[in-house]
Design an enzyme around this catalytic site. Structure first.
Site, PDB file in Angstrom:
ATOM      1  N   ARG A   1      -3.097  11.687   3.085  1.00 57.31           N
ATOM      2  CA  ARG A   1      -3.505  10.899   1.821  1.00 57.31           C
ATOM      3  C   ARG A   1      -4.032  11.725   0.800  1.00 57.31           C
ATOM      4  O   ARG A   1      -3.448  11.465  -0.282  1.00 57.31           O
ATOM      5  CB  ARG A   1      -4.609  10.041   2.020  1.00 57.31           C
ATOM      6  CG  ARG A   1      -4.336   8.722   3.118  1.00 57.31           C
ATOM      7  CD  ARG A   1      -3.244   7.882   2.580  1.00 57.31           C
ATOM      8  NE  ARG A   1      -3.649   7.492   1.386  1.00 57.31           N
ATOM      9  CZ  ARG A   1      -4.323   6.258   1.192  1.00 57.31           C
ATOM     10  NH1 ARG A   1      -5.017   5.625   2.039  1.00 57.31           N
ATOM     11  NH2 ARG A   1      -4.742   5.846  -0.186  1.00 57.31           N
TER      12      ARG A   1
ATOM     13  N   HIS B   1       0.826  -1.073   0.015  1.00 59.18           N
ATOM     14  CA  HIS B   1      -0.121  -0.050  -0.078  1.00 59.18           C
ATOM     15  C   HIS B   1       0.757   1.193   0.090  1.00 59.18           C
ATOM     16  O   HIS B   1       0.920   2.140   0.874  1.00 59.18           O
ATOM     17  CB  HIS B   1      -0.914  -0.191   1.215  1.00 59.18           C
ATOM     18  CG  HIS B   1      -2.256   0.819   1.099  1.00 59.18           C
ATOM     19  ND1 HIS B   1      -2.265   1.632   0.076  1.00 59.18           N
ATOM     20  CD2 HIS B   1      -3.194   1.093   1.946  1.00 59.18           C
ATOM     21  CE1 HIS B   1      -3.626   2.275   0.449  1.00 59.18           C
ATOM     22  NE2 HIS B   1      -3.939   1.939   1.342  1.00 59.18           N
TER      23      HIS B   1
END
Length: 313
Positions: free
Chosen positions: A300, A138
């Site tokens: 993010r 990820h």
């Protein structure tokens, strides 16, 4: 010194493919974009006329929303789809899908069950392929983690991070990789069944080059003195069949007030989210003063913008 042109057109599937200098460049770009965001520069249409296709096999909150908003703020058009909405759901091969959509879009972000799906997409598409999560890694999360620690601790060098729980999952893997690239000490504290032994061996040369340390242990006392304690859910999507066994093995690795006290007051708490409160972490920790999970989640957005800019601008 990184030449930004060297990143243009590349895939973002694993941080293994990026040098220490390139990762630092992406983090510095993320920090600059965040600063500009808070100065009111939220819509910078540098990528007007470009299109991002997002193919998500798995549900998502942070990854989907952050990528969509990041692309929109850069002026891009975003297409969101799942395999059932594409001919993938009726048996078209990944290779054929990649060949077709490559003629239409400028980048492909894919959230997949199998890492090999990303590699297949990248093999047949010229457009950059972005790993929006696979069973192995990820990398978008790892970038946000590093940016958050940089902000909170005031440095990127010499950090010590303990990942507690399932040490052989995608988030732990990407944390190990970025830690190895940046010279951190990453401690994986997990039951022996969930040790990331293979990846640790693959990172041996990188850790030797940067001076990083990877410590794998089953002793929760090894959280002492770290800068951050990190955890993730015990039962990820696709692991439901083994849920009972996993919960039993991982119960001693819950991040609670006692474990955070052992880590020390200097330790912040991190989680990629979503959290299964009462399992891998207790409410008093995730909602407590040492928690930086909401900063991680926000970052993010800024790291996604940096990746899109670096690959496409």
């Amino acid at each position: 010194m990184v030449n930004p042109k060297s990143l243009r057109g590349r895939d973002f599937i694993t941080l293994m493919d990026y040098t220490t200098e390139e990762i630092k460049y992406l983090l510095a770009l993320s920090r600059d974009l965040k600063s500009r965001y808070y100065q009111g520069d939220r819509y910078t249409p540098i990528l007007t006329g470009r299109t991002l296709l997002m193919i998500f096999e798995k549900p998502s909150t942070r990854t989907r929303v952050s990528l969509d908003v990041a692309a929109t703020q850069l002026g891009m058009h975003v297409i969101y789809s799942n395999p059932q909405e594409l001919q993938l759901g009726r048996g078209e091969t990944i290779a054929d899908t990649a060949r077709v959509v490559d003629r239409f879009v400028d980048a492909i972000a894919a959230r997949v069950y199998r890492h090999e799906t990303l590699l297949e997409l990248a093999r047949y598409a010229v457009a950059p392929v972005i790993n929006a999560l696979s069973d192995q890694e990820h990398p978008l999360q790892a970038l946000a983690d590093a940016l958050t620690l940089w902000e909170v601790k005031g440095r990127l060098e010499g950090l010590k991070v303990a990942f507690v729980g399932d040490g052989d999952n995608n988030v732990a893997h990407s944390l190990m990789i970025i830690g190895a690239k940046l010279g951190w000490e990453v401690r994986i504290i997990a039951p022996r069944k969930y040790w990331p032994t293979k990846l640790a061996e693959e990172l041996t040369e990188e850790t030797r080059r940067t001076g990083a340390q990877l410590v794998i242990s089953d002793n929760t006392d090894d959280v002492r003195g770290v800068d951050a304690v990190y955890t993730d859910v015990w039962v990820s999507m696709g692991m439901e069949a083994e849920a009972q066994e996993r919960r039993q093995l991982l119960r001693p690795y819950q991040v609670n007030a006692e474990l955070m006290a052992r880590a020390g007051k200097q330790a912040v708490f991190m989680h990629c989210l979503p959290a299964h409160r009462g399992e891998e972490v207790t409410d008093d920790v995730i909602d407590g003063p040492q928690s930086i999970v909401w900063d991680q989640a926000e970052n993010r957005l800024h790291t996604a913008k940096a990746v899109l800019l670096a690959l496409l601008a």
